[in-house]
Design a protein around this motif. Structure first.
Motif, mmCIF file in Angstrom:
data_model
loop_
_atom_site.group_PDB
_atom_site.id
_atom_site.type_symbol
_atom_site.label_atom_id
_atom_site.label_comp_id
_atom_site.label_asym_id
_atom_site.label_seq_id
_atom_site.Cartn_x
_atom_site.Cartn_y
_atom_site.Cartn_z
ATOM 1 N N PHE A 123 0.832 -1.210 0.000
ATOM 2 C CA PHE A 123 0.000 0.000 0.000
ATOM 3 C C PHE A 123 0.865 1.258 0.000
ATOM 4 C CE2 PHE A 123 -2.778 -3.225 1.953
ATOM 5 C CZ PHE A 123 -3.828 -3.164 1.052
ATOM 6 N N ILE A 124 1.979 1.210 0.745
ATOM 7 C CA ILE A 124 2.891 2.364 0.794
ATOM 8 C C ILE A 124 3.481 2.626 -0.592
ATOM 9 C CG2 ILE A 124 5.115 3.181 1.699
ATOM 10 C CD1 ILE A 124 4.417 1.604 4.291
ATOM 11 N N SER A 125 3.971 1.548 -1.229
ATOM 12 C CA SER A 125 4.563 1.689 -2.556
ATOM 13 C C SER A 125 3.522 2.126 -3.588
ATOM 14 C CB SER A 125 5.221 0.375 -2.986
ATOM 15 O OG SER A 125 6.307 0.080 -2.137
ATOM 16 N N ALA A 126 2.308 1.565 -3.475
ATOM 17 C CA ALA A 126 1.232 1.970 -4.388
ATOM 18 C C ALA A 126 0.894 3.443 -4.168
ATOM 19 C CB ALA A 126 -0.002 1.099 -4.166
ATOM 20 N N ALA A 127 0.872 3.855 -2.905
ATOM 21 C CA ALA A 127 0.575 5.265 -2.592
ATOM 22 C C ALA A 127 1.619 6.188 -3.209
ATOM 23 C CB ALA A 127 0.513 5.465 -1.084
ATOM 24 N N SER A 128 2.889 5.744 -3.228
ATOM 25 C CA SER A 128 3.941 6.587 -3.802
ATOM 26 C C SER A 128 3.684 6.837 -5.286
ATOM 27 C CB SER A 128 5.324 5.954 -3.600
ATOM 28 O OG SER A 128 5.582 4.920 -4.521
ATOM 29 N N LYS A 129 3.212 5.821 -5.985
ATOM 30 C CA LYS A 129 2.910 5.977 -7.417
ATOM 31 C C LYS A 129 1.684 6.870 -7.609
ATOM 32 C CE LYS A 129 5.871 2.547 -7.719
ATOM 33 N NZ LYS A 129 7.273 2.836 -7.698
ATOM 34 N N LEU A 130 0.679 6.684 -6.750
ATOM 35 C CA LEU A 130 -0.537 7.480 -6.859
ATOM 36 C C LEU A 130 -0.286 8.950 -6.542
ATOM 37 C CD1 LEU A 130 -3.058 4.934 -5.291
ATOM 38 C CD2 LEU A 130 -2.841 5.553 -7.708
ATOM 39 N N VAL A 131 0.623 9.212 -5.583
ATOM 40 C CA VAL A 131 0.980 10.598 -5.266
ATOM 41 C C VAL A 131 1.664 11.245 -6.465
ATOM 42 C CG1 VAL A 131 2.490 12.033 -3.830
ATOM 43 C CG2 VAL A 131 1.072 10.292 -2.761
ATOM 44 N N GLN A 132 2.552 10.482 -7.139
ATOM 45 C CA GLN A 132 3.214 11.021 -8.329
ATOM 46 C C GLN A 132 2.200 11.260 -9.445
ATOM 47 O OE1 GLN A 132 6.601 12.066 -8.866
ATOM 48 N NE2 GLN A 132 5.402 12.982 -10.496
ATOM 49 N N LEU A 133 1.264 10.343 -9.610
ATOM 50 C CA LEU A 133 0.212 10.530 -10.613
ATOM 51 C C LEU A 133 -0.619 11.783 -10.310
ATOM 52 C CD1 LEU A 133 -1.009 6.858 -11.137
ATOM 53 C CD2 LEU A 133 -0.216 8.394 -12.946
ATOM 54 N N GLN A 134 -0.963 11.958 -9.039
ATOM 55 C CA GLN A 134 -1.738 13.132 -8.634
ATOM 56 C C GLN A 134 -0.970 14.415 -8.945
ATOM 57 O OE1 GLN A 134 -2.382 13.648 -4.409
ATOM 58 N NE2 GLN A 134 -4.340 14.656 -4.768
ATOM 59 N N CYS A 135 0.334 14.394 -8.685
ATOM 60 C CA CYS A 135 1.183 15.556 -8.973
ATOM 61 C C CYS A 135 1.159 15.870 -10.474
ATOM 62 C CB CYS A 135 2.605 15.277 -8.487
ATOM 63 S SG CYS A 135 3.716 16.676 -8.602
ATOM 64 N N LEU A 136 1.224 14.838 -11.297
ATOM 65 C CA LEU A 136 1.181 15.022 -12.753
ATOM 66 C C LEU A 136 -0.176 15.540 -13.206
ATOM 67 C CD1 LEU A 136 3.064 11.761 -13.800
ATOM 68 C CD2 LEU A 136 3.856 14.096 -14.241
ATOM 69 N N TRP A 137 -1.251 14.962 -12.664
ATOM 70 C CA TRP A 137 -2.597 15.385 -13.047
ATOM 71 C C TRP A 137 -2.850 16.835 -12.650
ATOM 72 C CZ3 TRP A 137 -4.803 10.405 -10.485
ATOM 73 C CH2 TRP A 137 -4.606 9.315 -11.341
#
Length: 200
Positions: A123-137
């Motif tokens: 979940f932590i690693s998945a969250a890191s990717k989702l945070v980066q995606l959110q930053c891009l969006w």
């Protein structure tokens, strides 16, 4: 001695990981900016990598199944320091170092702690990717985010799915790599999309 598919998967993973973060580092250093990169994402990624490495060491898994993690962690630390430097927050690096060192020690105080941490690690690693995606969006541009780095991350996840199936067959590890593969491909596609949009 014949070289097996497993050997090729291990060696290619190590080779890719040895240079995986270099395109990202080069992009940041060349631009003199960390625009588009999320510190939160990188911190979560580092936490996930440290937990995963500690788990593998704790259970005595074969070295070749996790040898790339010290290499990736070292590159992530350098990247984090660069981002903090360009954002004018270099002093925070010491704080983060203390937190990660304490966490590394505390993970193996009890068996249930490392097992729980490994389950949370996904979940932590998945969250890191989702945070980066959110930053891009949010920014609607790729900035200095390297599609090559994210693509290489996807490749290493794919090879690790194979090597895990052949060696340890650990379900928690397999689930982690499958989820990370999907998310790494998603970030790569998003970076390429915004890069293409910017050109047109």
């Amino acid at each position: 001695m014949a070289v097996t598919v497993l050997d090729v998967a291990h060696w290619s993973t190590w080779a890719v990981c040895a240079v995986m973060k270099l395109p990202q580092l080069a992009a940041v250093l060349e631009a003199g900016s960390a625009r588009g990169l999320s510190v939160g994402s990188l911190l979560l990624e580092l936490a996930g990598f440290l937990v995963f490495l500690r788990y593998q060491v704790y259970y005595g898994y074969p070295l070749q199944t996790y040898l790339e993690y010290p290499i990736i962690i070292a590159q992530d630390v350098i990247l984090l320091l660069c981002i903090l430097y360009f954002n004018g927050k270099t002093k925070r690096g010491l704080f983060f170092a203390v937190i990660f060192w304490a966490g590394w020690y505390m993970l193996t105080l009890r068996k249930w702690i490392i097992d729980l941490a490994m389950n949370l690690c996904t979940f932590i690693s998945a969250a890191s990717k989702l945070v980066q995606l959110q930053c891009l969006w949010k920014s609607k541009e790729s900035g200095q985010v390297s599609a090559l780095t994210w693509g290489l991350s996807a490749y290493t996840c794919a090879t690790r799915i194979f090597t895990t199936l052949v060696t340890t067959n650990d379900v928690a590890v397999l689930i982690r790599f499958i989820i990370m593969l999907i998310l790494n491909l998603w970030v790569t596609a998003t970076v390429l999309h915004y890069r293409k949009t910017k050109k047109t």
